[in-house]
Design a protein around this motif. Sequence first.
Motif, PDB file in Angstrom:
ATOM      1  N   LEU A   1       0.823  -1.207   0.000  1.00  0.00           N
ATOM      2  CA  LEU A   1       0.000   0.000   0.000  1.00  0.00           C
ATOM      3  C   LEU A   1       0.857   1.258   0.000  1.00  0.00           C
ATOM      4  O   LEU A   1       0.584   2.214  -0.736  1.00  0.00           O
ATOM      5  N   ILE A   2       1.882   1.274   0.831  1.00  0.00           N
ATOM      6  CA  ILE A   2       2.746   2.456   0.913  1.00  0.00           C
ATOM      7  C   ILE A   2       3.463   2.672  -0.418  1.00  0.00           C
ATOM      8  O   ILE A   2       3.536   3.797  -0.929  1.00  0.00           O
ATOM      9  N   ALA A   3       3.988   1.607  -1.000  1.00  0.00           N
ATOM     10  CA  ALA A   3       4.672   1.731  -2.291  1.00  0.00           C
ATOM     11  C   ALA A   3       3.709   2.211  -3.371  1.00  0.00           C
ATOM     12  O   ALA A   3       4.055   3.064  -4.204  1.00  0.00           O
ATOM     13  N   TRP A   4       2.492   1.671  -3.363  1.00  0.00           N
ATOM     14  CA  TRP A   4       1.498   2.026  -4.377  1.00  0.00           C
ATOM     15  C   TRP A   4       1.105   3.497  -4.264  1.00  0.00           C
ATOM     16  O   TRP A   4       1.131   4.236  -5.251  1.00  0.00           O
ATOM     17  N   VAL A   5       0.731   3.924  -3.069  1.00  0.00           N
ATOM     18  CA  VAL A   5       0.271   5.296  -2.867  1.00  0.00           C
ATOM     19  C   VAL A   5       1.381   6.297  -3.172  1.00  0.00           C
ATOM     20  O   VAL A   5       1.140   7.359  -3.776  1.00  0.00           O
ATOM     21  N   SER A   6       2.613   5.958  -2.799  1.00  0.00           N
ATOM     22  CA  SER A   6       3.725   6.913  -2.973  1.00  0.00           C
ATOM     23  C   SER A   6       4.141   7.073  -4.427  1.00  0.00           C
ATOM     24  O   SER A   6       4.966   7.933  -4.745  1.00  0.00           O
ATOM     25  N   ARG A   7       3.569   6.262  -5.323  1.00  0.00           N
ATOM     26  CA  ARG A   7       3.780   6.499  -6.757  1.00  0.00           C
ATOM     27  C   ARG A   7       3.035   7.739  -7.218  1.00  0.00           C
ATOM     28  O   ARG A   7       3.405   8.369  -8.215  1.00  0.00           O
ATOM     29  N   PHE A   8       1.974   8.113  -6.507  1.00  0.00           N
ATOM     30  CA  PHE A   8       1.094   9.192  -6.938  1.00  0.00           C
ATOM     31  C   PHE A   8       1.233  10.445  -6.083  1.00  0.00           C
ATOM     32  O   PHE A   8       1.096  11.560  -6.582  1.00  0.00           O
ATOM     33  N   VAL A   9       1.457  10.263  -4.776  1.00  0.00           N
ATOM     34  CA  VAL A   9       1.577  11.408  -3.871  1.00  0.00           C
ATOM     35  C   VAL A   9       2.782  11.197  -2.966  1.00  0.00           C
ATOM     36  O   VAL A   9       3.120  10.064  -2.610  1.00  0.00           O
ATOM     37  N   THR A  10       3.421  12.287  -2.599  1.00  0.00           N
ATOM     38  CA  THR A  10       4.530  12.218  -1.650  1.00  0.00           C
ATOM     39  C   THR A  10       3.967  12.068  -0.244  1.00  0.00           C
ATOM     40  O   THR A  10       3.112  12.849   0.185  1.00  0.00           O
ATOM     41  N   LEU A  11       4.420  11.062   0.453  1.00  0.00           N
ATOM     42  CA  LEU A  11       4.001  10.850   1.837  1.00  0.00           C
ATOM     43  C   LEU A  11       4.901  11.666   2.765  1.00  0.00           C
ATOM     44  O   LEU A  11       6.117  11.696   2.585  1.00  0.00           O
ATOM     45  N   VAL A  12       4.290  12.316   3.742  1.00  0.00           N
ATOM     46  CA  VAL A  12       5.034  13.167   4.665  1.00  0.00           C
ATOM     47  C   VAL A  12       4.698  12.765   6.095  1.00  0.00           C
ATOM     48  O   VAL A  12       3.649  12.163   6.355  1.00  0.00           O
ATOM     49  N   PRO A  13       5.558  13.079   7.045  1.00  0.00           N
ATOM     50  CA  PRO A  13       5.289  12.723   8.438  1.00  0.00           C
ATOM     51  C   PRO A  13       3.933  13.248   8.908  1.00  0.00           C
ATOM     52  O   PRO A  13       3.582  14.403   8.671  1.00  0.00           O
ATOM     53  N   GLY A  14       3.196  12.369   9.563  1.00  0.00           N
ATOM     54  CA  GLY A  14       1.866  12.718  10.052  1.00  0.00           C
ATOM     55  C   GLY A  14       0.749  12.245   9.158  1.00  0.00           C
ATOM     56  O   GLY A  14      -0.407  12.163   9.597  1.00  0.00           O
ATOM     57  N   ASP A  15       1.044  11.933   7.896  1.00  0.00           N
ATOM     58  CA  ASP A  15       0.013  11.374   7.017  1.00  0.00           C
ATOM     59  C   ASP A  15      -0.521  10.076   7.626  1.00  0.00           C
ATOM     60  O   ASP A  15       0.229   9.297   8.224  1.00  0.00           O
ATOM     61  N   ILE A  16      -1.814   9.841   7.440  1.00  0.00           N
ATOM     62  CA  ILE A  16      -2.466   8.665   8.008  1.00  0.00           C
ATOM     63  C   ILE A  16      -2.996   7.801   6.870  1.00  0.00           C
ATOM     64  O   ILE A  16      -3.639   8.296   5.942  1.00  0.00           O
ATOM     65  N   LEU A  17      -2.717   6.510   6.956  1.00  0.00           N
ATOM     66  CA  LEU A  17      -3.195   5.550   5.958  1.00  0.00           C
ATOM     67  C   LEU A  17      -4.109   4.544   6.639  1.00  0.00           C
ATOM     68  O   LEU A  17      -3.664   3.730   7.445  1.00  0.00           O
ATOM     69  N   LEU A  18      -5.415   4.633   6.331  1.00  0.00           N
ATOM     70  CA  LEU A  18      -6.393   3.657   6.813  1.00  0.00           C
ATOM     71  C   LEU A  18      -6.369   2.475   5.854  1.00  0.00           C
ATOM     72  O   LEU A  18      -6.537   2.652   4.649  1.00  0.00           O
ATOM     73  N   THR A  19      -6.165   1.273   6.390  1.00  0.00           N
ATOM     74  CA  THR A  19      -5.819   0.137   5.541  1.00  0.00           C
ATOM     75  C   THR A  19      -7.000  -0.719   5.101  1.00  0.00           C
ATOM     76  O   THR A  19      -6.803  -1.743   4.442  1.00  0.00           O
ATOM     77  N   GLY A  20      -8.220  -0.327   5.440  1.00  0.00           N
ATOM     78  CA  GLY A  20      -9.389  -1.091   5.018  1.00  0.00           C
ATOM     79  C   GLY A  20     -10.123  -1.685   6.201  1.00  0.00           C
ATOM     80  O   GLY A  20      -9.609  -1.728   7.324  1.00  0.00           O
ATOM     81  N   THR A  21     -11.344  -2.140   5.957  1.00  0.00           N
ATOM     82  CA  THR A  21     -12.175  -2.700   7.033  1.00  0.00           C
ATOM     83  C   THR A  21     -12.544  -4.140   6.728  1.00  0.00           C
ATOM     84  O   THR A  21     -12.701  -4.520   5.563  1.00  0.00           O
ATOM     85  N   PRO A  22     -12.684  -4.974   7.774  1.00  0.00           N
ATOM     86  CA  PRO A  22     -13.094  -6.362   7.565  1.00  0.00           C
ATOM     87  C   PRO A  22     -14.605  -6.511   7.457  1.00  0.00           C
ATOM     88  O   PRO A  22     -15.355  -5.532   7.477  1.00  0.00           O
ATOM     89  N   ALA A  23     -15.049  -7.748   7.373  1.00  0.00           N
ATOM     90  CA  ALA A  23     -16.477  -8.053   7.292  1.00  0.00           C
ATOM     91  C   ALA A  23     -17.190  -7.619   8.571  1.00  0.00           C
ATOM     92  O   ALA A  23     -16.585  -7.474   9.626  1.00  0.00           O
ATOM     93  N   GLY A  24     -18.507  -7.402   8.439  1.00  0.00           N
ATOM     94  CA  GLY A  24     -19.329  -7.094   9.597  1.00  0.00           C
ATOM     95  C   GLY A  24     -19.900  -5.698   9.624  1.00  0.00           C
ATOM     96  O   GLY A  24     -20.521  -5.309  10.613  1.00  0.00           O
ATOM     97  N   VAL A  25     -19.709  -4.928   8.551  1.00  0.00           N
ATOM     98  CA  VAL A  25     -20.285  -3.584   8.520  1.00  0.00           C
ATOM     99  C   VAL A  25     -21.810  -3.684   8.427  1.00  0.00           C
ATOM    100  O   VAL A  25     -22.373  -4.723   8.056  1.00  0.00           O
TER     101      VAL A  25
END
Length: 213
Positions: free
Chosen positions: A173-197
Amino acid sequence: SGQHRRPRGTVRLLAPVGDPQKVLCVGLNYRDHCQEQDVKVPKEPIIFSKFPSAITGPFDDIVYPEESNEVDWEVELAAVIGKKGQRIEESSALDHVVGFTVANDVSARDWQMRNGRQWLLGKSFDTFCPLGPALVTKEAVADVHNLSIRCSVNGRLMQNSSTNQLIFRLPKLIAWVSRFVTLVPGDILLTGTPAGVGLFRKPPVFLQVREKV
């Protein structure tokens, strides 16, 4: 030292990161979440965002907007960036993470799924990103891809899974996103949600005013 302590009940814990430059999110990133809605596993990460103004404390109220009748919960593991990077290699991706916390990607499903499919607006109402309470350094986590992840509503367990269900793991995820935007300290990456919503329960279940999530 034992000094400068206050009783827990006398303080209000805020979000561990309150004003990031970016809040990046990943859709359809748990196998069990794909299964519950009968959709194919994505071949590439699906990235969207929330406005940073959605962040609120871990025990603060979620304000139920009058524009929605279908507010849903989504517990997520969140990674916090600690070192700037662009086009980061997967092999060094975790070097750019300072630690992890818990997030709730609260979602107004009527805006996300209908009303023009406004994902950004449906997920960015004020207070729609409770965060925290702890920021756990990565050194304290033995295996970020083998963590329990749970969400309860009024004491009833609604989501109960593990980060071993992640389709795209954190380095990817980090490699993928950083192809498009520069990641900087403090940026937050929510990694997805499991079943049960709530949306994919039969019948669907949504949060009501004064419920506790």
